[in-house]
Structures are given as C-alpha cells and as structure tokens.
Design a protein around this motif. Sequence first.
Motif, PDB file in Angstrom:
ATOM      1  N   VAL A 110       0.857  -1.185   0.000  1.00  0.00           N
ATOM      2  CA  VAL A 110       0.000   0.000   0.000  1.00  0.00           C
ATOM      3  C   VAL A 110       0.890   1.230   0.000  1.00  0.00           C
ATOM      4  O   VAL A 110       1.667   1.453   0.932  1.00  0.00           O
ATOM      5  N   CYS A 111       0.795   2.009  -1.049  1.00  0.00           N
ATOM      6  CA  CYS A 111       1.596   3.235  -1.167  1.00  0.00           C
ATOM      7  C   CYS A 111       0.817   4.209  -2.041  1.00  0.00           C
ATOM      8  O   CYS A 111       0.956   4.212  -3.263  1.00  0.00           O
ATOM      9  N   GLN A 112      -0.020   5.007  -1.412  1.00  0.00           N
ATOM     10  CA  GLN A 112      -0.952   5.846  -2.157  1.00  0.00           C
ATOM     11  C   GLN A 112      -0.276   6.905  -3.023  1.00  0.00           C
ATOM     12  O   GLN A 112      -0.869   7.401  -3.966  1.00  0.00           O
ATOM     13  N   HIS A 113       0.949   7.243  -2.716  1.00  0.00           N
ATOM     14  CA  HIS A 113       1.664   8.222  -3.523  1.00  0.00           C
ATOM     15  C   HIS A 113       1.796   7.780  -4.975  1.00  0.00           C
ATOM     16  O   HIS A 113       1.788   8.612  -5.887  1.00  0.00           O
ATOM     17  N   TRP A 120      -6.771  11.451  -3.096  1.00  0.00           N
ATOM     18  CA  TRP A 120      -6.106  12.270  -2.091  1.00  0.00           C
ATOM     19  C   TRP A 120      -5.584  13.596  -2.640  1.00  0.00           C
ATOM     20  O   TRP A 120      -5.605  14.611  -1.938  1.00  0.00           O
ATOM     21  N   ASP A 121      -5.112  13.614  -3.880  1.00  0.00           N
ATOM     22  CA  ASP A 121      -4.512  14.832  -4.440  1.00  0.00           C
ATOM     23  C   ASP A 121      -5.439  16.040  -4.322  1.00  0.00           C
ATOM     24  O   ASP A 121      -4.986  17.168  -4.133  1.00  0.00           O
ATOM     25  N   ASN A 122      -6.736  15.810  -4.460  1.00  0.00           N
ATOM     26  CA  ASN A 122      -7.709  16.906  -4.409  1.00  0.00           C
ATOM     27  C   ASN A 122      -8.665  16.748  -3.220  1.00  0.00           C
ATOM     28  O   ASN A 122      -9.783  17.261  -3.246  1.00  0.00           O
ATOM     29  N   TYR A 123      -8.202  16.051  -2.193  1.00  0.00           N
ATOM     30  CA  TYR A 123      -9.089  15.679  -1.092  1.00  0.00           C
ATOM     31  C   TYR A 123      -9.606  16.888  -0.322  1.00  0.00           C
ATOM     32  O   TYR A 123     -10.790  16.993  -0.027  1.00  0.00           O
ATOM     33  N   ASN A 124      -8.735  17.827   0.028  1.00  0.00           N
ATOM     34  CA  ASN A 124      -9.133  18.931   0.902  1.00  0.00           C
ATOM     35  C   ASN A 124      -9.849  20.065   0.173  1.00  0.00           C
ATOM     36  O   ASN A 124     -10.885  20.552   0.619  1.00  0.00           O
ATOM     37  N   PHE A 125      -9.290  20.481  -0.973  1.00  0.00           N
ATOM     38  CA  PHE A 125      -9.807  21.681  -1.630  1.00  0.00           C
ATOM     39  C   PHE A 125     -10.398  21.432  -3.014  1.00  0.00           C
ATOM     40  O   PHE A 125     -10.765  22.372  -3.711  1.00  0.00           O
ATOM     41  N   PHE A 141     -15.621  14.590  -3.938  1.00  0.00           N
ATOM     42  CA  PHE A 141     -14.217  14.303  -4.177  1.00  0.00           C
ATOM     43  C   PHE A 141     -13.950  14.007  -5.649  1.00  0.00           C
ATOM     44  O   PHE A 141     -14.791  13.424  -6.340  1.00  0.00           O
ATOM     45  N   THR A 142     -12.779  14.405  -6.088  1.00  0.00           N
ATOM     46  CA  THR A 142     -12.398  14.218  -7.478  1.00  0.00           C
ATOM     47  C   THR A 142     -11.649  12.898  -7.623  1.00  0.00           C
ATOM     48  O   THR A 142     -10.630  12.681  -6.968  1.00  0.00           O
ATOM     49  N   VAL A 143     -12.170  12.024  -8.455  1.00  0.00           N
ATOM     50  CA  VAL A 143     -11.534  10.737  -8.732  1.00  0.00           C
ATOM     51  C   VAL A 143     -10.861  10.839 -10.094  1.00  0.00           C
ATOM     52  O   VAL A 143     -11.516  11.067 -11.100  1.00  0.00           O
ATOM     53  N   GLU A 144      -9.554  10.669 -10.108  1.00  0.00           N
ATOM     54  CA  GLU A 144      -8.814  10.834 -11.347  1.00  0.00           C
ATOM     55  C   GLU A 144      -8.122   9.539 -11.760  1.00  0.00           C
ATOM     56  O   GLU A 144      -7.568   8.819 -10.930  1.00  0.00           O
TER      57      GLU A 144
END
Length: 247
Positions: A110-113, A120-125, A141-144
Amino acid sequence: MSDSHLNQNTSEEKTAQEAESATNAASASEETTKHKTFTRRTVLAMAGCGVAGLVAGGVLASWGVTSASIASGRIEIRTTPTKMIVTDRARCSGCQRCEMMCTLKNDGRVCQHIARVRVWDNYNFGTNPGSGDGSYANCQFTVEHCKQCADAACMNYCPVHAIYASEDNGARMVDTDRCIGCGMCAQACPWNMPRIDSQSRVSTKCISCGRCAEQCPNGAIKFIDWQDIAQKVIDQGVVRTTTLVQV
C-alpha cells in the motif's frame, strides 16, 4: 428418363442442399464469433454515432451517464477499446480504498503516492482552493485516472520509448525493463498521472486493470464492458442484430 437417372439427380440435389446448409451454418457461426467480443469501434459503428450520441440517446442512462450529469461535472467518462470507465463524484466518500487496493495489486504494497487512481490529491480543496469541492467545502471528491490519451504526451516524451499501447486494452503501459526513472513522463503529462516509484525507481501509471472499481464500496468507479453497452444499443432498438456493421 429411367428410375436410376431420377434417383441419381435426386441424390445430387440433396447433396447440394446439404452442402449449402453447411455453408450457411458455418457463415452464421463465423458471424457470431466475429461479434462475440464487442469493442468501442464495433459498438459505435453499429450504433451509427459516437460516445456523445450514446449519451444523448439515453443508452448509458442506466449507469448514471446523462448529458446533465456530465455537464454538471458529477460524471466523467473515458473510453478504451474494451471498456468505458465512468467515475461518479456524487458516490465517492473519499475513503481512498481505491488507491490502497490499486497499489496492493500492482505494487504488492500500500503506497498511495504511486496509486494509479487518485482521490487524495484533491481531497481537501478539490482541484484548487476556490473550487468549492473537497472536505473543506461540499465533500465532493475528485476521482482521477489516466486519460489513456490517443496521442499520449507521456509516451511521446519518454526518451527511451518505454511507454507503449497495450494490444489487449489500448492502455498506455510502462516497460519497466526499459524505463530509466527520469520522470519525463510525469512532467509531460498535463494531469501528472505517471509517478516514479521511489523503491523500484521506475515509472508507474494506470493500466486500466479495474481493481479500483472492484473495490469501491459505493460504486463511484465503474468499468463497463462494450459488450454490455452493445446489448443496450440492441435492446433499445438503436440497431438490430441483423444490421451489425463489419469493421
């Protein structure tokens, strides 16, 4: 004419009819085999329209894909020769299970990076601080995913030609034996989809394997077979099975 001649003619006619029947059966079998697996190309040909036509015609409505849902930004669709990939922001809870399962399958850890699907990249804003999306705003949330571009910048700018199109599903894939980990693919991609794995030192990217969709608990990601879309086209009377176009 003698009885023997009549019997001979009758036998010849019967043989000819049997041969014709066998030929017709073989042709029908061949026709079925040709269309046993539908691709994007064959479905769009049989429907007589492009993807936008399928959306406008309501063929994809059962999967939540409508002109309104796309225009609102809720639904995004991408296509490969074998699948249509649908992401639904309204269904995404931001759990990031897709990222974890993606790397667990493709990297053995597991390595989300380095996940090929991104939340996660657009999780907060959202896509930017003023977007009104993300956990600090409307919690959409944006799923890319990789866009699997026809003229892929990652592939064009790779100095060692390590990125190629898969013959199986058309996805742009990385030849890890050739990749030198320079990161040019990541820099060239407008969406920063490829990532360099800090452990393997080679590039990673989405190969449309579908693991994210299988593990999404809310159905926010769907990989739809063109075979299923073809059946919808037929069921809705857009085209008849007898008018399938050979391409």
